[in-house]
Design a protein around this motif. Structure first.
Motif, PDB file in Angstrom:
ATOM      1  N   TRP A  69       0.818  -1.207   0.000  1.00  0.00           N
ATOM      2  CA  TRP A  69       0.000   0.000   0.000  1.00  0.00           C
ATOM      3  C   TRP A  69       0.859   1.268   0.000  1.00  0.00           C
ATOM      4  CZ3 TRP A  69      -4.547   1.686  -1.250  1.00  0.00           C
ATOM      5  CH2 TRP A  69      -4.989   2.905  -0.781  1.00  0.00           C
ATOM      6  N   ASP A  70       1.905   1.289   0.825  1.00  0.00           N
ATOM      7  CA  ASP A  70       2.771   2.469   0.917  1.00  0.00           C
ATOM      8  C   ASP A  70       4.232   2.035   0.866  1.00  0.00           C
ATOM      9  OD1 ASP A  70       4.045   4.864   1.359  1.00  0.00           O
ATOM     10  OD2 ASP A  70       3.382   5.076   3.432  1.00  0.00           O
ATOM     11  N   PRO A  71       4.827   2.016  -0.324  1.00  0.00           N
ATOM     12  CA  PRO A  71       6.220   1.574  -0.464  1.00  0.00           C
ATOM     13  C   PRO A  71       7.261   2.579   0.032  1.00  0.00           C
ATOM     14  CG  PRO A  71       5.024   1.417  -2.551  1.00  0.00           C
ATOM     15  CD  PRO A  71       4.176   2.203  -1.608  1.00  0.00           C
ATOM     16  N   ASP A  72       6.827   3.741   0.533  1.00  0.00           N
ATOM     17  CA  ASP A  72       7.742   4.784   0.993  1.00  0.00           C
ATOM     18  C   ASP A  72       8.733   5.136  -0.122  1.00  0.00           C
ATOM     19  OD1 ASP A  72       8.768   6.668   2.777  1.00  0.00           O
ATOM     20  OD2 ASP A  72      10.222   5.254   3.612  1.00  0.00           O
ATOM     21  N   TRP A  73       8.187   5.558  -1.255  1.00  0.00           N
ATOM     22  CA  TRP A  73       8.994   5.867  -2.435  1.00  0.00           C
ATOM     23  C   TRP A  73      10.004   6.983  -2.157  1.00  0.00           C
ATOM     24  CZ3 TRP A  73       8.267   2.253  -5.861  1.00  0.00           C
ATOM     25  CH2 TRP A  73       7.003   1.742  -6.150  1.00  0.00           C
ATOM     26  N   HIS A  74      11.220   6.781  -2.637  1.00  0.00           N
ATOM     27  CA  HIS A  74      12.278   7.785  -2.641  1.00  0.00           C
ATOM     28  C   HIS A  74      12.976   7.686  -3.993  1.00  0.00           C
ATOM     29  CE1 HIS A  74      11.648   7.726   1.686  1.00  0.00           C
ATOM     30  NE2 HIS A  74      12.467   8.760   1.806  1.00  0.00           N
ATOM     31  N   VAL A  75      13.702   8.730  -4.357  1.00  0.00           N
ATOM     32  CA  VAL A  75      14.557   8.671  -5.537  1.00  0.00           C
ATOM     33  C   VAL A  75      15.961   9.104  -5.160  1.00  0.00           C
ATOM     34  CG1 VAL A  75      12.731   8.967  -7.249  1.00  0.00           C
ATOM     35  CG2 VAL A  75      13.887  10.988  -6.337  1.00  0.00           C
ATOM     36  N   ARG A  76      16.916   8.508  -5.846  1.00  0.00           N
ATOM     37  CA  ARG A  76      18.302   8.970  -5.735  1.00  0.00           C
ATOM     38  C   ARG A  76      18.561   9.810  -6.980  1.00  0.00           C
ATOM     39  NH1 ARG A  76      20.969   4.360  -4.939  1.00  0.00           N
ATOM     40  NH2 ARG A  76      20.934   4.634  -2.689  1.00  0.00           N
ATOM     41  N   GLY A  79      23.177  11.817  -6.511  1.00  0.00           N
ATOM     42  CA  GLY A  79      23.806  11.367  -5.282  1.00  0.00           C
ATOM     43  C   GLY A  79      23.014  11.628  -4.014  1.00  0.00           C
ATOM     44  N   GLY A  80      21.932  12.398  -4.101  1.00  0.00           N
ATOM     45  CA  GLY A  80      21.107  12.687  -2.926  1.00  0.00           C
ATOM     46  C   GLY A  80      19.852  11.831  -2.901  1.00  0.00           C
ATOM     47  N   ILE A  81      19.301  11.639  -1.706  1.00  0.00           N
ATOM     48  CA  ILE A  81      18.075  10.878  -1.530  1.00  0.00           C
ATOM     49  C   ILE A  81      16.932  11.865  -1.291  1.00  0.00           C
ATOM     50  CG2 ILE A  81      16.863   9.145  -0.137  1.00  0.00           C
ATOM     51  CD1 ILE A  81      19.248   8.013  -1.689  1.00  0.00           C
ATOM     52  N   ILE A  82      15.855  11.726  -2.073  1.00  0.00           N
ATOM     53  CA  ILE A  82      14.712  12.639  -2.008  1.00  0.00           C
ATOM     54  C   ILE A  82      13.451  11.827  -1.774  1.00  0.00           C
ATOM     55  CG2 ILE A  82      13.371  14.372  -3.255  1.00  0.00           C
ATOM     56  CD1 ILE A  82      15.940  14.691  -5.072  1.00  0.00           C
ATOM     57  N   LYS A  83      12.665  12.196  -0.774  1.00  0.00           N
ATOM     58  CA  LYS A  83      11.364  11.579  -0.533  1.00  0.00           C
ATOM     59  C   LYS A  83      10.394  12.066  -1.602  1.00  0.00           C
ATOM     60  CE  LYS A  83       7.820   9.808   1.832  1.00  0.00           C
ATOM     61  NZ  LYS A  83       7.200   8.754   1.044  1.00  0.00           N
ATOM     62  N   ALA A  84       9.721  11.139  -2.266  1.00  0.00           N
ATOM     63  CA  ALA A  84       8.737  11.523  -3.277  1.00  0.00           C
ATOM     64  C   ALA A  84       7.560  12.209  -2.600  1.00  0.00           C
ATOM     65  CB  ALA A  84       8.268  10.296  -4.046  1.00  0.00           C
ATOM     66  N   GLY A  85       7.088  13.268  -3.213  1.00  0.00           N
ATOM     67  CA  GLY A  85       5.962  14.022  -2.676  1.00  0.00           C
ATOM     68  C   GLY A  85       4.932  14.276  -3.757  1.00  0.00           C
TER      69      GLY A  85
END
Length: 94
Positions: A69-76, A79-85
């Motif tokens: 239901w909630d994979p806690d998506w992020h992108v690299r 070189g930085g990690i960003i929480k998808a919004g």
């Protein structure tokens, strides 16, 4: 687990001349890639995560986890990690 340790579940590169959006489901989140942008898509490990369903849509791709239901998506990105919004514009992270 920290998002930096999440596995890469996809790599997306915008090779078009216009912006492209990744629509990340089921929690509606978006990542907007400008031409030339490339990201690694990260998600919290789960038995319900894979396989992903990636479907082309106008202006980008819909990405659905298998049953999570909630994979806690992020992108690299760069070189930085960003929480998808809703939405996440990579241009804001240059």
């Amino acid at each position: 687990m920290r998002p930096e340790a999440y596995p890469v579940v996809g790599i997306f590169k915008n090779e078009t001349a216009v912006a492209m959006t990744l629509y990340l489901e089921m929690i509606p989140e978006e990542v907007i890639l400008d031409p030339g942008d490339e990201v690694e898509l990260l998600a919290r490990p789960s038995d319900r995560l894979l396989p992903l369903d990636v479907a082309p849509v106008e202006g980008g791709f819909h990405v659905h986890a298998h049953k999570e239901w909630d994979p806690d998506w992020h992108v690299r990105f760069r070189g930085g990690i960003i929480k998808a919004g809703h939405p996440t514009r990579l241009a804001d992270y240059r």
